[in-house]
Design an enzyme around this catalytic site. Structure first.
Site, short mmCIF file in Angstrom:
data_model
loop_
_atom_site.label_atom_id
_atom_site.label_comp_id
_atom_site.label_asym_id
_atom_site.label_seq_id
_atom_site.Cartn_x
_atom_site.Cartn_y
_atom_site.Cartn_z
N ARG A 69 0.77 -1.20 0.14
CA ARG A 69 -0.10 0.03 -0.06
C ARG A 69 0.92 1.08 0.12
O ARG A 69 1.96 1.37 0.84
CB ARG A 69 -0.86 0.08 1.17
CG ARG A 69 -1.90 1.44 1.25
CD ARG A 69 -3.03 1.23 1.75
NE ARG A 69 -3.66 2.57 1.67
CZ ARG A 69 -4.50 2.79 0.54
NH1 ARG A 69 -4.53 2.19 -0.16
NH2 ARG A 69 -4.85 4.24 0.71
N ILE A 70 0.60 2.18 -0.75
CA ILE A 70 1.47 3.54 -1.07
C ILE A 70 0.01 4.40 -0.37
O ILE A 70 -0.89 4.54 -1.00
CB ILE A 70 1.75 3.87 -2.37
CG1 ILE A 70 2.56 2.64 -3.02
CG2 ILE A 70 2.25 5.19 -2.29
CD1 ILE A 70 3.11 2.94 -4.41
N SER A 110 -1.02 8.22 1.37
CA SER A 110 -0.84 9.51 1.81
C SER A 110 -1.33 9.82 2.93
O SER A 110 -2.28 9.35 3.21
CB SER A 110 -1.39 10.31 0.68
OG SER A 110 -0.57 10.16 -0.82
N CYS A 114 -13.66 11.30 5.10
CA CYS A 114 -13.01 10.41 4.07
C CYS A 114 -12.86 9.20 4.70
O CYS A 114 -13.17 8.66 5.86
CB CYS A 114 -11.74 10.91 3.64
SG CYS A 114 -10.54 11.39 5.09
N GLN A 119 -8.67 2.76 5.64
CA GLN A 119 -7.80 1.98 4.66
C GLN A 119 -6.50 1.72 5.35
O GLN A 119 -6.09 0.37 5.10
CB GLN A 119 -7.60 3.03 3.29
CG GLN A 119 -8.92 2.92 2.53
CD GLN A 119 -8.46 3.35 1.13
OE1 GLN A 119 -7.78 4.32 0.86
NE2 GLN A 119 -9.11 2.91 0.00
N GLY A 133 -3.73 16.09 2.02
CA GLY A 133 -4.82 16.96 1.24
C GLY A 133 -4.33 16.78 -0.10
O GLY A 133 -4.10 17.69 -1.15
N THR A 169 -15.04 17.69 -3.64
CA THR A 169 -13.81 17.73 -3.30
C THR A 169 -12.88 18.47 -4.54
O THR A 169 -12.01 19.26 -4.45
CB THR A 169 -12.86 16.42 -2.57
OG1 THR A 169 -11.46 16.78 -2.72
CG2 THR A 169 -13.38 15.41 -3.60
N ASP A 201 -4.57 17.04 -7.88
CA ASP A 201 -3.73 16.02 -7.18
C ASP A 201 -2.23 16.72 -7.23
O ASP A 201 -1.91 16.79 -8.54
CB ASP A 201 -3.84 14.65 -7.83
CG ASP A 201 -3.41 13.66 -6.82
OD1 ASP A 201 -2.01 13.89 -6.04
OD2 ASP A 201 -3.77 12.39 -6.71
N ARG A 216 0.58 15.24 -5.78
CA ARG A 216 1.32 14.33 -5.13
C ARG A 216 2.25 13.78 -6.39
O ARG A 216 2.01 13.69 -7.60
CB ARG A 216 0.65 13.07 -4.66
CG ARG A 216 -0.25 13.52 -3.44
CD ARG A 216 -1.23 12.22 -2.82
NE ARG A 216 -2.09 12.06 -3.92
CZ ARG A 216 -2.88 11.03 -3.65
NH1 ARG A 216 -2.97 10.39 -2.62
NH2 ARG A 216 -3.91 10.72 -4.76
N LYS A 238 -2.20 5.27 -9.46
CA LYS A 238 -0.91 4.64 -8.79
C LYS A 238 -0.60 3.39 -9.56
O LYS A 238 0.67 3.23 -9.63
CB LYS A 238 -1.36 4.28 -7.29
CG LYS A 238 -1.37 5.41 -6.36
CD LYS A 238 -1.78 4.90 -4.91
CE LYS A 238 -2.19 6.09 -4.01
NZ LYS A 238 -2.59 5.76 -2.78
#
Lengths: 211, 211
Positions: free
Chosen positions: A49-50, A52, A65, A70, A96, A118, A130, A132, A158
């Site tokens: 799992r990656i 944030s 959320c 998760q 965020g 959002t 996004d 990231r 991802k």
């Protein structure tokens, strides 16, 4: 990230509510990233799992959320499954989707006042949806010589990034119990606008919720 | 911190597992700090917790300390008690009493390998025991015009700082259920070496635990 190739992570074992886990702390020029595993030796194939960071839900109990669910669900699996290899790569600076905690609070306030979703609220404030960058996850995967991955994620971005970098990827759709109606609608927004994989599952939950 | 006097916090209301809470995000030159309250208007007298982040326990479920229990217990009180005013000032950059997450992992590894306590391990690695600075909490208290405080803390340093700055302080000793034997011994170390207020309570718990 050339110079960091030399850097070895700080490694230690910590007793947790999920069992004893190995923590690998990576220092990059501009940030620290933590990887956590149920094993000291990280081997292929790996359940990945990656993640944030989402301090609002993970630390302060926000119901907006499903991030904390998760994370906890993945860590629970990691602690329980002694046979298989798990790796959590946790980005401490991705609040965020990369805009930071204060900007996230601004987005929430705009959502609250103007009844925006959002995506709309981010756009309203001039943020991309996004911000990231997952390059450092790739670095960490390479550091551990990972090639075969089952990724626990609903995020097509991802998966795309990992495939492009040549990893052998299976996808584990990851529906945790959404903590609230807020979170359900947030998930639906991500499914509709971001192409997340669990649209049908979310639709059913929303229908059930409305009965 | 002169220039920040002009800065107003970002304010929003977030539904949480503790009820609806007000988030106040303060931007300083070098860091962001979040204050959280059960009330939109922060008034005297206030029940206060000044909390340093502990991602290892609060996010990753570490059993080595009682930070997450203290945080959750305070937030639970904040959510339940509709009558009184609560304020949590949360320092996002205080991991490991200010040394950062990677250094904290180093300290943990030294503790594990050399069987040192938290003070000894910090010293071994050349860190002072406490690198934190609470000036920004004072700024936030002044911003909200707080004068009368009941502080939820066992830390004599925090009380001393607030008294020196002229706040009217009562102390609420704050013993939460320690999550593990590790945490109990950590608490005893803080009591013995740092003068924390709950030495007798901890001693009893350790004796009970050993039976």
């Amino acid at each position: 990230m050339k110079e960091e190739i030399e850097n070895k992570p700080v490694i230690t074992k910590i007793p947790t509510i999920y069992g004893d886990l190995w923590f690998f702390g990576f220092k990059f020029e501009d940030e620290e990233i933590v990887a956590i595993s149920n094993k000291r030796k990280i081997k292929n194939p790996i359940n990945l799992r990656i993640h944030s960071c989402c301090f609002t839900s993970e630390i302060f109990g926000s119901l907006k959320c499903d991030c904390v669910q998760q994370l906890n669900q993945f860590m629970k699996l990691m602690g329980e499954d002694k046979k298989n290899n798990y790796l959590l790569i946790y980005f401490l600076n991705h609040e965020g989707r990369g805009i930071g905690l204060l900007n996230k609070l601004k987005v929430y306030e705009v959502q609250r006042k103007l009844k925006l979703d959002t995506y709309e609220a981010n756009k309203y404030l001039g943020f991309d949806y996004d911000h990231r960058n997952f390059d450092k996850a790739i670095y960490i995967l390479n550091y551990f010589k990972i090639e075969e991955i089952t990724i626990f994620s609903n995020n097509p971005q991802k998966v795309k990034i990992l495939k492009e970098r040549g990893f052998n990827i299976s996808i584990k759709k990851f529906l945790v119990r959404p903590p609230s109606t807020y979170a359900l609608h947030y998930l639906m927004t991500k499914a509709e606008r971001g192409g997340h994989f669990i649209k049908e599952e979310i639709r059913k939950l929303i229908e059930k919720n409305m009965k």
